[in-house]
Design a protein around this motif. Structure first.
Motif, short mmCIF file in Angstrom:
data_model
loop_
_atom_site.label_atom_id
_atom_site.label_comp_id
_atom_site.label_asym_id
_atom_site.label_seq_id
_atom_site.Cartn_x
_atom_site.Cartn_y
_atom_site.Cartn_z
N ASN A 164 0.81 -1.23 0.00
CA ASN A 164 0.00 0.00 0.00
C ASN A 164 0.84 1.28 0.00
N TYR A 165 1.99 1.22 0.68
CA TYR A 165 2.96 2.33 0.62
C TYR A 165 4.30 1.65 0.35
N LEU A 168 7.67 3.50 1.18
CA LEU A 168 7.60 4.11 2.52
C LEU A 168 7.57 3.03 3.61
N MET A 169 6.76 2.00 3.43
CA MET A 169 6.71 0.95 4.45
C MET A 169 8.05 0.22 4.56
N TRP A 172 10.42 2.51 6.57
CA TRP A 172 10.17 2.50 8.02
C TRP A 172 10.97 1.40 8.71
N VAL A 296 -5.19 1.67 3.59
CA VAL A 296 -4.35 2.20 4.66
C VAL A 296 -4.66 1.37 5.91
N CYS A 297 -3.60 0.87 6.52
CA CYS A 297 -3.80 0.00 7.70
C CYS A 297 -4.62 0.70 8.77
N SER A 298 -4.41 2.00 8.90
CA SER A 298 -5.05 2.76 9.97
C SER A 298 -6.31 3.48 9.51
N THR A 456 0.75 11.10 10.01
CA THR A 456 1.76 10.12 10.40
C THR A 456 3.08 10.86 10.53
N TRP A 462 4.50 4.32 16.12
CA TRP A 462 3.43 3.81 15.26
C TRP A 462 3.30 2.32 15.48
C1 LIG Z 1 0.92 4.99 8.01
N1 LIG Z 1 0.64 4.92 6.61
C2 LIG Z 1 -0.62 5.57 6.38
C3 LIG Z 1 1.68 5.65 5.89
C4 LIG Z 1 0.71 3.55 6.16
C5 LIG Z 1 -0.22 2.56 6.68
O1 LIG Z 1 -0.87 1.83 5.92
#
Ligand SMILES: C[N+](C)(C)CC=O
Ligand SMILES: NC(=O)c1ccc[n+]([C@@H]2O[C@H](COP(=O)([O-])OP(=O)(O)OC[C@H]3O[C@@H](n4cnc5c(N)ncnc54)[C@H](O)[C@@H]3O)[C@@H](O)[C@H]2O)c1
Length: 506
Positions: A164-165, A168-169, A172, A296-298, A456, A462
């Motif tokens: 989904n990202y 970015l994920m 992290w 989005v997980c959140s 975020t 997180w």
């Molecule tokens: C935290 N965020 C929104 C970037 C990724 C979660 O799915």
């Protein structure tokens, strides 16, 4: 409309260089907004995981670890800052790649790449600060012992990430793991790996020591599972579905391998009748569940509305939802792109049809937008008439679908908010800040937003509770994920300790 980028043909990034997967297999890359095949990525298997883990282990141990694991944090920080600088240099290209790989609007992909660079810079600073935190003395109530603490990298870490990202994920995990001195094998999702492979190219360009970061693309059971069960991988950090999280935890448990799990969610957003500006609350509700197509997980996908404003709020929500620009994500101003894949599209459609058949009302959306004949597009969807036993209330959709319930009292709102096996995030919108603080304390989740949804921040922790997983990413907690704490204790008196009797000298 922005022109689609050229898709590079990459191999697996192992030991600082590129190699074809051992079995020669590749996976097609499909642009979800056009359904066209635009390239392919390597499909790694257990044989490639062996090579990647061996490369990571030898980078960890090389020269007694002095090149990386035991190098100063300041040394590692230079590499992390160099990666951040390259990301910034290539931001437009990386954002376009992310857009055609994932279907997210280009503007969102640009914001993601900004966050990627910021995350590398943030952990570069924490790597430098780590040097000053070594040998921290522990205060003891006796004089014969002196104790201090070392923070050491855990070792070789396996990083398994979702689509989904995509970059970015991965960042992290990669940024704090490298800042801590770990070496890593990253396995991004087979549904969106292009930008993660470009991270390999960036590591090559900046001269990251060979084997410090290895990037393996491929299917979960073929390329992810062998990482989770590998005896020379010292920790697994996973972001993805709760179902895969359970499989990974089971595999890791066989070796008592630590895991951190960032899993799914079904987060609530509670909106009270005292909000003076309804549109402001509506916009956050939209951002909470339509941003990134709700993938989005959140995502605050359970909307709880006070009965006094419910009707007015829903009227405005529908008006705002009608106003969202849904288009090819490369088009200027797009605010809702396609979802990631045909599989995800069908899964979301099934959630909507099950909600309908269980008696809920599709107040808005629920279908493919009429102007888009191709691509995996779904309208922003608002579902009312929901009961707490319905699937749409209980399960994560991971799509642009909000379900709505109405409440009368604050205690009823809290009970509904906590009516879930998940515990990632939650939000409350009210002009009464005392009420917001009260609710923030009683929502069972790792994150609570007040008068907003989804911001975020790289500096803040997180992660979730319950079936949303455990462990925290981001902030200083993200670095601790990859550090092992060692106590070093010295006996410092000249005399004998004196527990046993000294034998007499002959
Ligand atoms: C935290 N965020 C929104 C970037 C990724 C979660 O799915
Ligand atoms: N909590 C968070 O911060 C967060 C962030 C993003 C996504 N998510 C969650 O991720 C999910 C969506 O992502 P997804 O569909 O990519 O999840 P997924 O679980 O299907 O896949 C995630 C990763 O695991 C790999 N994988 C699959 N099976 C595996 C196995 N048997 N062994 C090892 N690896 C395996 C996949 O290839 C992929 O790289 C959603 O549930 C979402 O809530 C959570």
């Amino acid at each position: 409309m922005a022109a689609p980028p050229a898709i590079p043909r990459r191999g697996l990034f192992i030991g600082g260089g590129w190699r074809e997967p051992t079995l020669g297999r590749r996976i097609p890359v499909i642009n979800p907004a056009t359904e066209d095949t635009i390239g392919d990525i390597p499909a790694a298997t257990a044989e490639d995981v062996e090579l990647a883990v061996a490369a990571a282990r030898s980078a960890f141990l090389l020269d007694g670890g002095s090149r990386w694991a035991r190098a100063s944090g300041a040394t590692r920080a230079k590499y992390l800052n160099a990666i951040a600088a390259k990301i910034k240099e290539k931001i437009s290209y990386l954002a376009l790649l992310e857009t055609v790989d994932s279907g997210k609007p280009k503007d969102e992909a640009v914001a993601d790449m900004d966050d990627v660079a910021a995350c590398f810079e943030y952990y570069a600073a924490l790597a430098e600060a780590l040097d000053g935190k070594q040998h921290a003395p522990i205060s003891l109530p006796m004089e014969e012992f002196k104790t201090y603490v070392l923070k050491e990298p855990i070792g070789v870490v396996g990083l398994i990430t979702p689509w989904n990202y995509p970059l970015l994920m991965a960042t992290w995990k990669v940024a704090p793991a490298l800042a801590a001195g770990c070496t890593a094998v990253l396995k991004p999702s087979e549904l969106a790996s292009l930008t993660c492979l470009e991270l390999g190219a960036i590591c090559e360009e900046i001269g990251l020591p060979s084997g410090v970061l290895n990037i393996i693309t491929g299917l979960g059971p073929d390329a992810g599972a062998p990482i989770a069960s590998h005896p020379h991988v010292d920790k697994i950090a996973f972001t993805g579905s709760t179902a895969t999280g359970k499989t990974i935890m089971t595999a890791a448990a066989q070796m008592v391998k630590p895991v951190s799990l960032e899993l799914g969610g079904k987060s609530p957003l509670v909106i009270f009748d005292d909000v003076a500006d309804i549109d402001k609350a509506v916009e956050w509700a939209m951002f909470g569940c339509f941003f990134n197509g709700g993938q989005v997980c959140s995502a605050t996908s359970r909307l709880l509305l006070h009965e006094k404003i419910a009707e007015r709020f829903l009227d405005r929500l529908v008006e705002w939802a009608k106003n969202i620009k849904i288009s090819d994500p490369l088009e200027e101003g797009c605010r809702l792109g396609s979802v990631i894949s045909k599989g995800q599209y069908e899964k979301i459609k099934k959630f909507i049809s099950t909600a309908r058949s269980e008696g809920a009302t599709i107040l808005h959306g629920g279908d493919r937008p009429k102007n888009l004949g191709k691509g995996f597009f779904i309208e922003p969807t608002i579902i009312t008439g929901v009961s707490t036993s319905m699937q749409i209330w209980r399960e994560e959709v991971f799509g642009p679908v909000i379900c709505v319930k109405v409440f009368k009292t604050e205690s009823e709102a809290v009970e509904l908010a906590n009516d879930t096996h998940y515990g990632l995030a939650g939000g409350v919108i009210s002009d009464d800040l005392e009420r917001c603080e009260r609710i923030a304390k009683v929502i069972h989740s790792g994150i609570v937003w007040i008068n907003c949804s989804q911001p975020t921040l790289v500096q803040a922790p997180w992660g979730g509770n319950k079936r949303s997983g455990f462990g925290r990413e981001l902030g200083e907690w993200g670095l601790e994920n990859y550090l092992s704490v060692k106590q070093v204790t010295r006996y410092c008196k000249d005399e004998l300790y004196g527990w046993y009797q000294r034998p007499s000298k002959l």
